[in-house]
Design an enzyme around this catalytic site. Structure first.
Site, PDB file in Angstrom:
ATOM      1  N   CYS A 366      92.037 -53.412 -45.421  1.00  0.00           N
ATOM      2  CA  CYS A 366      90.823 -54.039 -44.899  1.00  0.00           C
ATOM      3  C   CYS A 366      89.776 -54.147 -46.003  1.00  0.00           C
ATOM      4  O   CYS A 366      89.548 -53.184 -46.741  1.00  0.00           O
ATOM      5  CB  CYS A 366      90.270 -53.227 -43.732  1.00  0.00           C
ATOM      6  N   ARG A 461      89.618 -62.746 -34.031  1.00  0.00           N
ATOM      7  CA  ARG A 461      89.279 -61.331 -34.151  1.00  0.00           C
ATOM      8  C   ARG A 461      88.107 -61.130 -35.095  1.00  0.00           C
ATOM      9  O   ARG A 461      87.307 -60.198 -34.939  1.00  0.00           O
ATOM     10  CB  ARG A 461      90.511 -60.567 -34.669  1.00  0.00           C
TER      11      ARG A 461
END
Length: 542
Positions: A366, A461
């Site tokens: 991430c 998302r």
């Protein structure tokens, strides 16, 4: 005569201190209390500095608990209890049916990702819910007039691992049993009616005779009838209502003696979760019909929990989705996230979420904190979220940043469960093909905010449109994970580490772990000292 319990009583003034007395004294030693602090004292003292797992270590405490005796059961919501506090991430390179099945068999939970068509996600959930459970509620049936060749084609097409089928007529009444002994190519042109075992020779039990413990009833039947491996359940009118297999019943019976039993629902099916998105229509509005229809279909398939998963859970779209699902499905457990603030937890709890995912940017793939400049180091985020969750009586799930079992122990001092992605991405149960590079095997692992994942459908998302012609800002990378052992082996090592940590803190269960934890900061030198150092490490086994 001295007064009982008075100064002259030998029970008090001449009694030697016991181990328990000494333990209590030592646990509350003021020197320790000055250095090793409770969560409230520790994080308050570091309120201007955000900390993550390697910044902190836990102090050991007096213990009478052996690691093997610790209990890891955790309740995330009413009706949703896991036997180990570990969840596999809803990522398209981590959790589909195979991973969810393996997680549930080990006592945990798999969250099936939504980066796939709705129908495929329903199919993945069905595969988990129909995997080796005691009473098969709706067994695959065949009709007397069918040819055995048609059955062979069905087995091949649907990839069944079995070849014995109940035979019913047009009204659902039991006619007989088609045994695997006759489901052979040599009999392909025969009708099932010619080859079946007739009704009079088929062992059955009435539905009303199953009682409150159908598995025990079936287990007794198989014990009393050696050589019989199938037991059909019929109603008063002899219509087929279910099927027990001895293999399934034996597995469930054996589970009851295991320390960490598989996670099952009230009908003995494996527990399974599914992630859903706050999907929007062409006008930018929440696509209420699609979301409600899909979650309704998931509930019909038996899903145990849905997770409304986005990178920014403290947002109107996520709140509206959670509120809508809570109104439509009042008893369905809902996980929502992700957040890193007390206000975010309160918001989602007020909308109707039972458990909140905490974590923005800690995952190994991430890049949210780099790209967007936001996100909180994970341990501080967990503390802040846990305090709000305590007030709202909801659970917190630590999502991201877990690289070893010690991280899980630290996370569980503040939360009810952890979500792991990278630790499982190399397992054979994870989706994706293996590839060989330089003599080593790897599997693909990518963040759901990576360009490839968003192109495949996960852009919502991260708040981006799904039009591939428009620019998006990826918040994850694509990577490779070296192939690891099976999930069973990985979870065994993680569980062993968790139990060891609990033993060092004298915690018999997770509630005691949260209560007893004492924290202290460590320096970079302390971090280096914690790992193997100044040696040449030798691998003596796999």
């Amino acid at each position: 005569m001295p007064v009982l319990g008075g100064l002259n009583s030998p029970c008090h003034c001449h009694r030697s201190p016991t181990l328990s007395d000494m333990a209590v004294t030592q646990q509350f030693n003021p020197v320790d209390a000055e250095f090793y602090q409770t969560a409230d004292d520790f994080f308050s003292a570091h309120k201007s500095l955000a900390l993550t797992y390697d910044d902190v270590t836990l102090a050991t405490l007096y213990s009478e608990i052996l690691p093997r005796d610790t209990q890891l059961e955790t309740q995330l919501a009413e009706g949703l209890t896991l036997n180990i506090p570990i969840i596999s991430a809803d990522m398209d390179t981590v959790t589909e049916a195979r991973m969810a099945i393996a997680m549930a068999l080990n006592g945990g939970l798999g969250l099936i990702h939504y980066n796939m068509p709705d129908k495929q996600q329903l199919s993945e959930v069905s595969r988990v819910k129909n995997h080796v459970h005691g009473l098969i509620q709706d067994p695959i049936k065949v009709a007397p007039e069918q040819l055995i060749g048609e059955v062979l084609e069905m087995i091949e097409k649907r990839k069944f691992a079995f070849s014995t089928f109940p035979v019913v007529d047009g009204t659902g009444r039991l006619v007989g049993l088609l045994s695997s002994h006759v489901v052979k190519p040599r009999y392909a042109k025969r009708t099932i009616a010619e080859a079946l075992t007739p009704r009079s020779q088929v062992h059955t039990i009435r539905q009303k005779e199953l009682g409150s413990n159908p598995i025990a009833r079936a287990d007794k039947f198989f014990t009393d009838h050696p050589g019989i491996h199938k037991l059909l359940v019929v109603d008063e009118e002899d219509r087929l209502r279910g099927l027990f297999t001895m293999t399934d019943v034996e597995r469930i019976t054996q589970e009851r003696s295991a320390q960490f039993k598989p996670a099952r629902d009230s009908r003995f099916r494996l527990t399974c979760g599914a992630a859903v998105s706050a999907t929007r229509n062409a006008f930018g509005d929440l696509d209420r019909d699609r979301i409600l229809n899909h979650v309704g279909a998931l509930e019909e398939r038996g899903v145990d929990v849905v997770a409304v998963s986005t990178a920014h859970g403290f947002s109107k779209g996520v709140g509206d989705t959670v509120r809508m699902l809570r109104d439509a499905f009042p008893h369905l457990p809902i996980i929502a996230g992700n957040v890193t603030s007390a206000a975010g937890v309160e918001f989602l709890a007020d909308c109707g979420a039972n458990a909140i995912k905490a974590g923005q940017g800690p995952g190994s793939i991430c890049t949210t904190r780099i790209v967007a400049g936001v996100g909180i180091p994970q341990l501080t985020a967990l503390y802040v979220c846990s305090r709000a969750a305590q007030e709202k009586h909801v659970s917190v799930i630590a999502d991201g940043g877990i690289t070893k079992s010690g991280d899980i122990v630290k996370a569980l001092t503040l939360t009810q469960a952890v979500i792991c992605g990278g630790l499982f991405a190399g397992c054979p149960e994870a989706p994706g093909q293996m590839m060989e590079i330089g003599g080593k095997l790897y599997k693909q692992y990518r963040g759901m905010g990576s360009f490839a994942a968003m192109k495949a459908g996960s852009a919502a998302r991260y708040g981006h449109v799904t039009n591939h012609a428009q620019k998006v800002a990826p918040e994850g990378v694509e990577a490779l994970k070296e192939v690891s052992p099976s999930l069973d082996v990985v979870l065994t090592q993680l569980i062993g580490g968790i139990q060891s940590g609990m033993g060092y803190l004298g915690a018999a269960n997770l509630a005691q772990l949260r209560e007893k934890a004492r924290y202290i900061r460590v320096s970079p030198a302390g971090m280096r000292e914690a790992a193997p150092h100044d040696v040449v490490e030798v691998k003596t086994g796999s």
